[in-house]
Design an enzyme around this catalytic site. Structure first.
Site, mmCIF file in Angstrom:
data_model
loop_
_atom_site.group_PDB
_atom_site.id
_atom_site.type_symbol
_atom_site.label_atom_id
_atom_site.label_comp_id
_atom_site.label_asym_id
_atom_site.label_seq_id
_atom_site.Cartn_x
_atom_site.Cartn_y
_atom_site.Cartn_z
ATOM 1 N N LYS A 99 0.083 4.309 -0.303
ATOM 2 C CA LYS A 99 -0.553 5.540 0.216
ATOM 3 C C LYS A 99 -0.296 6.694 -0.765
ATOM 4 C CE LYS A 99 0.387 3.619 4.717
ATOM 5 N NZ LYS A 99 0.161 3.755 6.122
ATOM 6 N N HIS A 132 -9.422 1.032 4.989
ATOM 7 C CA HIS A 132 -8.081 1.216 5.557
ATOM 8 C C HIS A 132 -8.184 2.203 6.719
ATOM 9 C CE1 HIS A 132 -3.960 2.607 6.040
ATOM 10 N NE2 HIS A 132 -3.607 1.425 5.550
ATOM 11 N N GLU A 161 -6.594 4.706 7.608
ATOM 12 C CA GLU A 161 -6.523 6.150 7.294
ATOM 13 C C GLU A 161 -7.827 6.635 6.665
ATOM 14 O OE1 GLU A 161 -2.812 5.720 5.238
ATOM 15 O OE2 GLU A 161 -2.008 5.079 7.165
ATOM 16 N N GLU A 191 -5.330 -4.905 10.728
ATOM 17 C CA GLU A 191 -4.308 -3.881 10.889
ATOM 18 C C GLU A 191 -4.599 -3.055 12.138
ATOM 19 O OE1 GLU A 191 -2.379 -2.760 6.956
ATOM 20 O OE2 GLU A 191 -4.316 -1.772 6.934
ATOM 21 N N ASN A 221 0.861 -1.186 0.000
ATOM 22 C CA ASN A 221 0.000 0.000 0.000
ATOM 23 C C ASN A 221 0.899 1.238 0.000
ATOM 24 O OD1 ASN A 221 -1.844 2.029 0.425
ATOM 25 N ND2 ASN A 221 -2.192 1.534 2.588
ATOM 26 N N GLY A 242 2.399 2.379 10.615
ATOM 27 C CA GLY A 242 3.322 3.492 10.418
ATOM 28 C C GLY A 242 4.010 3.963 11.692
ATOM 29 N N SER A 262 3.465 -1.983 10.381
ATOM 30 C CA SER A 262 4.923 -1.944 10.536
ATOM 31 C C SER A 262 5.594 -3.284 10.204
ATOM 32 C CB SER A 262 5.300 -1.466 11.941
ATOM 33 O OG SER A 262 4.815 -0.141 12.141
HETATM 34 C C1 PEP Z 1 -0.686 0.118 5.838
HETATM 35 O O1 PEP Z 1 -0.658 1.212 5.286
HETATM 36 O O2 PEP Z 1 -1.618 -0.655 5.608
HETATM 37 C C2 PEP Z 1 0.395 -0.243 6.758
HETATM 38 C C3 PEP Z 1 0.303 -1.369 7.413
HETATM 39 O O3 PEP Z 1 1.429 0.657 6.889
HETATM 40 P P1 PEP Z 1 2.862 0.371 7.607
HETATM 41 O O4 PEP Z 1 3.384 -0.925 7.051
HETATM 42 O O5 PEP Z 1 3.711 1.543 7.220
HETATM 43 O O6 PEP Z 1 2.616 0.277 9.064
#
Ligand code: PEP
Length: 255
Positions: free
Chosen positions: A13, A98, A100, A170, A11, A176, A216
Site C-alpha cells: 500500500k 483492490h 481500497e 479479499e 501489498n 486491515g 489480515s
Molecule cells: C491487502 O491489502 O490486500 C490486505 C489483505 O491487507 P491486510 O493483510 O492488512 O488485511
C-alpha cells in the site's frame, strides 16, 4: 507459466519509500532463501519499485508488481501509471480492483475490467481482487457480489487471456481489521470462484489458476488457510511490511 504453486503477494500500500524498501529487502532476503516451489511477488509503492529491484538484483525468485495502473497506455492522466510503463520498470504482476481502489477511490467494475484487459494486453499477469463488504455478507449476498465482480472483472479478456490471471478473494471486512475469514468460509468462496473459472475455461484450465486469500493474514493463521483445498496462497497487507513475518508466511506449506 505454471502459476498454481503456493502464491504469496505482499501489498505494501502507501508504505515504504525507497530507503525503507532497501532496508526491508536486505532483511527479507536474509530470512527467505530462494525456493522454486512457490511464487513470491511484492507490490511496493511505484516510487520504490526501482529500489526494490536494485536491492534484490540476483534474486530472480523475488518478483515485483504494481498496486494499480490506468487502463490507457499513455496520455494526459496526471498522477497515473500505465501497464506499459509498469512492464518497462520490471513489473510482472499488477493488482486490479483492490478493495481500497474500489471503495476509497471509486473504481467501478468496468474500470477494473478495463485495467485487467490493459494489464493482460501488456503480457503482465492481472491479479483481480474481489470481495464483499460486511453488510453484503450479513445480507447473504456474498455469492452475488463475488460472482459479479469476477465475471465483470474478466469480461474484457479473451478466453486465452483468462488462463493467465490470478484471483484474490479479499473480504472487505477482513482487510486491515485483524478479522480473518475462517479457512472454511474462505474456501467456500474460493470453490465458487473456481466454479466460475471452470465455466469459462473448463476443468483443466481453471485448476491452473491460483485463487489466493487476503484479509489480515498473519504468521499465526497462514498454515490453516493454506491447508484448505482451494486456497492457493495469500495476498498480505500489514504483515508483508515486516520482513520476518512475511518470510514466515511465504515459507508456509513447505514440504
Ligand atoms: C491487502 O491489502 O490486500 C490486505 C489483505 O491487507 P491486510 O493483510 O492488512 O488485511
Amino acid at each position: 507459466m505454471t502459476l498454481r504453486k503456493p502464491f504469496f503477494g505482499g501489498n505494501w500500500k502507501m508504505h515504504h519509500g525507497p530507503s525503507a524498501t532497501r532496508t526491508f529487502v536486505r532483511e527479507f532476503m536474509a530470512e527467505y532463501p530462494p525456493r522454486e516451489d512457490r511464487t513470491v511477488v511484492f507490490f511496493p509503492a511505484a516510487i520504490s519499485l526501482a529500489e526494490f529491484r536494485a536491492t534484490a538484483a540476483g534474486r530472480a525468485d523475488l518478483l515485483t508488481g504494481l498496486q494499480d495502473v490506468h487502463w490507457e497506455s499513455a496520455g494526459a492522466f496526471t498522477g497515473s501509471i500505465s501497464a506499459a510503463m509498469a512492464r518497462d520498470a520490471g513489473a510482472s504482476f499488477i493488482l486490479a480492483g483492490h478493495s481500497e481502489r474500489r471503495h476509497v477511490f471509486g473504481d467501478s467494475d468496468d474500470d477494473v475490467a478495463r485495467k485487467v484487459a490493459a494489464i493482460a494486453a501488456e503480457g503482465l499477469v492481472p491479479i483481480l481482487c474481489v470481495g464483499e463488504k460486511l453488510e453484503q455478507r450479513d445480507a447473504g449476498d456474498v455469492e452475488t457480489v463475488v460472482e459479479r465482480q469476477v465475471q465483470e472483472g474478466l469480461s474484457r479478456l479473451e478466453p486465452g487471456q483468462i488462463a493467465d490471471v490470478v484471483i484474490a478473494y479479499e473480504p472487505v471486512w477482513a482487510i486491515g481489521t485483524g478479522r480473518t475469514a475462517s479457512a472454511e468460509d474462505a474456501d467456500e468462496v474460493h470453490r465458487l470462484i473456481r466454479g466460475l473459472l471452470i465455466e469459462a475455461l473448463g476443468e483443466g484450465g481453471a485448476r491452473r489458476i491460483p485463487i489466493i486469500y487476503g484479509g489480515s493474514v498473519k504468521p499465526g493463521n497462514i498454515d490453516e488457510l493454506l491447508a484448505a483445498p482451494d486456497i492457493d496462497g495469500a495476498l498480505v497487507g500489514g504483515a508483508s511490511l515486516v520482513p520476518a513475518d512475511f518470510a514466515r508466511i511465504c515459507l508456509s506449506g513447505q514440504r
